[in-house]
Design an enzyme around this catalytic site. Structure first.
Site, short mmCIF file in Angstrom:
data_model
loop_
_atom_site.label_atom_id
_atom_site.label_comp_id
_atom_site.label_asym_id
_atom_site.label_seq_id
_atom_site.Cartn_x
_atom_site.Cartn_y
_atom_site.Cartn_z
N TYR A 69 0.86 -1.19 0.00
CA TYR A 69 0.00 0.00 0.00
C TYR A 69 0.90 1.23 0.00
O TYR A 69 1.31 1.73 1.05
CB TYR A 69 -0.90 0.03 1.25
CG TYR A 69 -2.03 -0.96 1.28
CD1 TYR A 69 -2.37 -1.73 0.17
CD2 TYR A 69 -2.79 -1.11 2.43
CE1 TYR A 69 -3.42 -2.62 0.21
CE2 TYR A 69 -3.85 -2.01 2.48
CZ TYR A 69 -4.16 -2.77 1.37
OH TYR A 69 -5.20 -3.65 1.42
N PHE A 217 -13.68 -3.57 0.11
CA PHE A 217 -14.51 -2.85 -0.85
C PHE A 217 -16.00 -2.93 -0.52
O PHE A 217 -16.85 -2.88 -1.40
CB PHE A 217 -14.26 -3.31 -2.28
CG PHE A 217 -12.86 -3.07 -2.78
CD1 PHE A 217 -12.09 -2.03 -2.27
CD2 PHE A 217 -12.30 -3.87 -3.77
CE1 PHE A 217 -10.79 -1.81 -2.73
CE2 PHE A 217 -11.01 -3.65 -4.24
CZ PHE A 217 -10.26 -2.61 -3.71
N GLY A 221 -17.57 -0.81 -3.38
CA GLY A 221 -18.36 -1.52 -4.37
C GLY A 221 -17.63 -1.63 -5.69
O GLY A 221 -16.45 -1.97 -5.74
#
Length: 301
Positions: A69, A217, A221
């Protein structure tokens, strides 16, 4: 809904192995920029550090991160270390290994089993820790995860890792891992507007076995790593209006209603969104709300 005084303990608790956490956690992926990985623009460092500190003030004690990340200027692990070390005794930091990004941010060939120790040690270095609380093996299209998960089990025996998890798996992969070592957590993509029978089965199996299911998510989405979705089903919008809540809060509330073993790790670099996300842990959906949301998803009403 009023969010100012709501803390993460309103979401309830679950144990990752022997480590109790509030079910509303925090995902570090979006700390590094306006979109994850090398998309978007890098974040403001001061604001990202403030978001992490505010999350802990709001009772968040489960943070999900990874050494991969990072944006062109920011590393999520380095931000966590700067903001929170020395770490609170009750803070659980979960990370994941397997995927590889080069210095330019491009994805490379996933790690071989013999390379996973290097991934673990890099997370240790960046976070400034002598062991990792939870490490997930992120499956990257392998048909079998036995060799990779076995390598992590050896690192657990060596004391570098306290607990193990898996990510991006079907039931057969979870079964494969459980033959090798205990699994405390499964991270799969899962959301109210995502129909995925395989993941529904994983949620069920995890509940039966007392394993945490930690979807990613859940808010984003279809937007995925790039941004949270701006498109919501009519059912989500209707339930949000009924509760005086945002669509994102309803998406998180639905997630937590899938079982006491289901956790949430919404990520944000925005302090207002953080407060809103944490407050969603206090939302209690009615049976009618759930029927409506599940029907729109294509699940049982």
């Amino acid at each position: 809904m009023t969010a100012e005084t709501i803390t993460a303990d309103a979401s309830g608790t679950w144990k990752l192995g022997d480590l109790p956490v509030h079910r509303m956690g925090f995902g570090a992926m979006r700390l590094t920029g306006s979109a994850a990985f090398h998309h978007g623009t890098p974040s403001d460092r001061t604001r990202s550090i403030a978001v992490l500190r505010r999350a802990v003030e709001l009772g968040v004690n489960h943070i999900d991160t990874a050494a991969f990340y990072f944006s062109s200027l920011r590393s999520a692990n380095e931000l966590i270390n700067t903001a929170l070390a020395p770490y609170p005794d009750d803070l659980v930091i979960a990370t994941k290994v397997g995927p590889v990004r080069d210095h330019d941010g491009e994805w490379g060939t996933p790690a071989r089993p013999d390379q996973l120790r290097g991934h673990v040690e890099e997370n240790l270095r960046q976070l400034g820790r002598d062991h990792l609380d939870v490490v997930h093996l992120r499956r990257m299209d392998q048909d079998s995860i036995a060799e990779h998960f076995g390598a992590l089990a050896e690192l657990r025996e060596a004391g570098l890792i306290r607990h193990l998890g898996v990510s991006g798996v079907a039931p057969r992969h979870l079964a494969e891992a459980l033959e090798i070592a205990p699994v405390v957590s499964v991270q799969n993509r899962y959301a109210v507007d995502r129909t995925a029978p395989v993941d529904d089965e994983v949620v069920r199996i995890c509940g039966e076995r007392g394993i945490a299911f930690v979807p990613f998510f859940a808010v984003a989405g279809a937007g995925g790593a790039r941004a949270a979705t701006a498109t919501h089903d009519d059912a989500v919008l209707a339930v949000a209006r009924a509760h005086g809540a945002s669509p994102a809060q309803i998406r998180l509330a639905w997630t937590l209603h899938q079982g006491p073993h289901v956790l949430a790790i919404p990520g944000t670099g925005n302090p207002d969104h953080l407060t809103e996300n944490v407050a969603a842990g206090a939302l209690r959906l009615t049976d009618e709300d759930l029927r409506r949301l599940n029907a729109a998803r294509g699940g049982p009403s």
